[in-house]
Motif scaffolding. Structure first.
Motif, PDB file in Angstrom:
ATOM      1  N   MET A  59       0.865  -1.179   0.000  1.00 39.92           N
ATOM      2  CA  MET A  59       0.000   0.000   0.000  1.00 39.92           C
ATOM      3  C   MET A  59       0.898   1.225   0.000  1.00 39.92           C
ATOM      4  O   MET A  59       2.025   1.176   0.481  1.00 39.92           O
ATOM      5  CB  MET A  59      -0.941   0.002   1.214  1.00 39.92           C
ATOM      6  N   ASN A  60       0.412   2.328  -0.559  1.00 32.54           N
ATOM      7  CA  ASN A  60       1.262   3.519  -0.598  1.00 32.54           C
ATOM      8  C   ASN A  60       1.284   4.226   0.748  1.00 32.54           C
ATOM      9  O   ASN A  60       0.580   3.838   1.692  1.00 32.54           O
ATOM     10  CB  ASN A  60       0.822   4.464  -1.723  1.00 32.54           C
ATOM     11  N   GLY A  61       2.096   5.269   0.825  1.00 31.28           N
ATOM     12  CA  GLY A  61       2.246   5.978   2.086  1.00 31.28           C
ATOM     13  C   GLY A  61       0.973   6.638   2.585  1.00 31.28           C
ATOM     14  O   GLY A  61       0.742   6.731   3.795  1.00 31.28           O
ATOM     15  N   PHE A  62       0.132   7.108   1.665  1.00 28.61           N
ATOM     16  CA  PHE A  62      -1.126   7.726   2.068  1.00 28.61           C
ATOM     17  C   PHE A  62      -2.033   6.705   2.747  1.00 28.61           C
ATOM     18  O   PHE A  62      -2.629   6.969   3.798  1.00 28.61           O
ATOM     19  CB  PHE A  62      -1.841   8.335   0.862  1.00 28.61           C
ATOM     20  N   GLU A  63      -2.151   5.528   2.128  1.00 25.84           N
ATOM     21  CA  GLU A  63      -2.972   4.465   2.718  1.00 25.84           C
ATOM     22  C   GLU A  63      -2.399   4.016   4.061  1.00 25.84           C
ATOM     23  O   GLU A  63      -3.147   3.742   5.012  1.00 25.84           O
ATOM     24  CB  GLU A  63      -3.044   3.277   1.755  1.00 25.84           C
ATOM     25  N   THR A  64      -1.078   3.957   4.135  1.00 22.96           N
ATOM     26  CA  THR A  64      -0.430   3.549   5.384  1.00 22.96           C
ATOM     27  C   THR A  64      -0.676   4.585   6.483  1.00 22.96           C
ATOM     28  O   THR A  64      -0.946   4.233   7.635  1.00 22.96           O
ATOM     29  CB  THR A  64       1.082   3.367   5.181  1.00 22.96           C
ATOM     30  N   CYS A  65      -0.615   5.865   6.110  1.00 18.08           N
ATOM     31  CA  CYS A  65      -0.872   6.925   7.090  1.00 18.08           C
ATOM     32  C   CYS A  65      -2.299   6.844   7.605  1.00 18.08           C
ATOM     33  O   CYS A  65      -2.545   7.003   8.809  1.00 18.08           O
ATOM     34  CB  CYS A  65      -0.594   8.292   6.469  1.00 18.08           C
ATOM     35  N   ARG A  66      -3.252   6.590   6.724  1.00 20.16           N
ATOM     36  CA  ARG A  66      -4.645   6.429   7.162  1.00 20.16           C
ATOM     37  C   ARG A  66      -4.770   5.261   8.129  1.00 20.16           C
ATOM     38  O   ARG A  66      -5.489   5.342   9.135  1.00 20.16           O
ATOM     39  CB  ARG A  66      -5.554   6.200   5.961  1.00 20.16           C
ATOM     40  N   ALA A  67      -4.074   4.170   7.830  1.00 18.82           N
ATOM     41  CA  ALA A  67      -4.117   2.999   8.707  1.00 18.82           C
ATOM     42  C   ALA A  67      -3.516   3.314  10.070  1.00 18.82           C
ATOM     43  O   ALA A  67      -4.029   2.885  11.110  1.00 18.82           O
ATOM     44  CB  ALA A  67      -3.386   1.827   8.058  1.00 18.82           C
ATOM     45  N   ILE A  68      -2.441   4.082  10.089  1.00 18.23           N
ATOM     46  CA  ILE A  68      -1.816   4.485  11.357  1.00 18.23           C
ATOM     47  C   ILE A  68      -2.787   5.337  12.171  1.00 18.23           C
ATOM     48  O   ILE A  68      -2.981   5.127  13.372  1.00 18.23           O
ATOM     49  CB  ILE A  68      -0.509   5.249  11.097  1.00 18.23           C
ATOM     50  N   ARG A  69      -3.434   6.291  11.503  1.00 15.84           N
ATOM     51  CA  ARG A  69      -4.322   7.210  12.211  1.00 15.84           C
ATOM     52  C   ARG A  69      -5.573   6.517  12.757  1.00 15.84           C
ATOM     53  O   ARG A  69      -6.262   7.056  13.613  1.00 15.84           O
ATOM     54  CB  ARG A  69      -4.714   8.368  11.291  1.00 15.84           C
ATOM     55  N   ALA A  70      -5.853   5.318  12.268  1.00 13.00           N
ATOM     56  CA  ALA A  70      -7.006   4.578  12.779  1.00 13.00           C
ATOM     57  C   ALA A  70      -6.796   4.118  14.216  1.00 13.00           C
ATOM     58  O   ALA A  70      -7.773   3.857  14.932  1.00 13.00           O
ATOM     59  CB  ALA A  70      -7.297   3.372  11.888  1.00 13.00           C
ATOM     60  N   PHE A  71      -5.514   4.059  14.660  1.00 15.66           N
ATOM     61  CA  PHE A  71      -5.272   3.578  16.025  1.00 15.66           C
ATOM     62  C   PHE A  71      -4.183   4.336  16.775  1.00 15.66           C
ATOM     63  O   PHE A  71      -3.935   4.069  17.947  1.00 15.66           O
ATOM     64  CB  PHE A  71      -4.905   2.082  16.007  1.00 15.66           C
ATOM     65  N   SER A  72      -3.529   5.302  16.130  1.00  8.73           N
ATOM     66  CA  SER A  72      -2.403   5.973  16.788  1.00  8.73           C
ATOM     67  C   SER A  72      -2.307   7.426  16.360  1.00  8.73           C
ATOM     68  O   SER A  72      -2.604   7.782  15.213  1.00  8.73           O
ATOM     69  CB  SER A  72      -1.093   5.255  16.442  1.00  8.73           C
TER      70      SER A  72
END
Length: 244
Positions: A59-72
């Motif tokens: 996944m690209n960095g944008f998708e990864t950032c969204r995933a991070i923000r879901a829990f941190s």
């Protein structure tokens, strides 16, 4: 205590070079070559900041950032290959705290990491995602601000530095925030932050909010001390309904 940094980047050579360089600044660095590994590490361990590349496998960095923000709410600095303005805007909108275009000076990366970590440590209310006041609503993760008038909302366009200054004042309400604290909030976040004085930045925020220095609705000047956000908080409508 050494600050713990997680690098999510599939460029192993760059990650190794950055790890060695940042160790000289007292950082302890962990490298995750894939987003799935990085997300797993974030859930398992505590990190003080994340360096996140945009071009990644899985996944690209944008998708990864969204995933991070879901829990941190860990501070995230994104690395952009082209320095593309669109990449920077999108990254900030989805919750990144800063960006740095490649190629970059490692010392600047270290300075920006230090600034992000200082701000995260000083900022209260990390669990908050939205602040609502009489006449104003702020979406913190999305970095959006809306003027509210009789139920109608108007989005206010703020630069990154202007949003950071307003958020610093609003989250510390009703305390007076000194110019030194605001300077620290803006350090490393926007390249031109120090081309303008703190007073000028606050004046620009006021102008965008259509606030008056002599009869303030949102930001009051406290002579010799700094600034205070004075708009009274308002309970969000959803909370009012749920509380009935």
């Amino acid at each position: 205590m050494a600050h713990r940094i997680l690098i999510i980047d599939d460029d192993a050579k760059l990650a190794e070079l950055l790890s060695e360089f940042l160790a000289g600044y007292g950082f302890t660095v962990t490298h995750a070559p894939r987003p799935s590994r990085g997300l797993s590490l974030l859930r398992q361990r505590g990190f003080d900041a994340v360096i996140l590349d945009i071009m990644l496998p899985e996944m690209n960095g944008f998708e990864t950032c969204r995933a991070i923000r879901a829990f941190s709410r860990v501070p995230v600095i994104m690395l952009t290959a082209r320095g593309d303005t669109v990449d920077r805007v999108v990254g900030l909108e989805i919750g990144a705290d800063d960006y740095l275009p490649k190629p970059f000076e490692p010392r600047e990366l270290a300075a920006r990491l230090q600034a992000l970590i200082r701000r995260a440590a000083a900022m209260p209310g990390d669990a908050e995602t939205e602040l609502t006041f009489d006449g104003l609503r702020m979406q913190l993760a999305a970095q959006k601000v809306f003027l509210v008038n009789h139920g109608e909302e108007e989005e206010v366009e703020l630069s990154a530095a202007e949003f950071r200054a307003l958020a610093a004042l609003a989250r510390r309400r009703p305390a007076v925030v000194s110019r030194d604290v605001l300077t620290e909030e803006l350090r490393g976040f926007e390249r031109d932050a120090f081309d303008r004085s703190i007073d000028t930045t606050v004046s620009r925020v006021r102008a965008r909010l259509r606030d008056q220095a002599k009869a303030p609705r949102f930001i009051k000047t406290v002579r010799g001390a700094g600034y205070a956000f004075i708009a009274p908080p308002v309970q969000p409508a959803a909370d009012k309904v749920s509380g009935e």
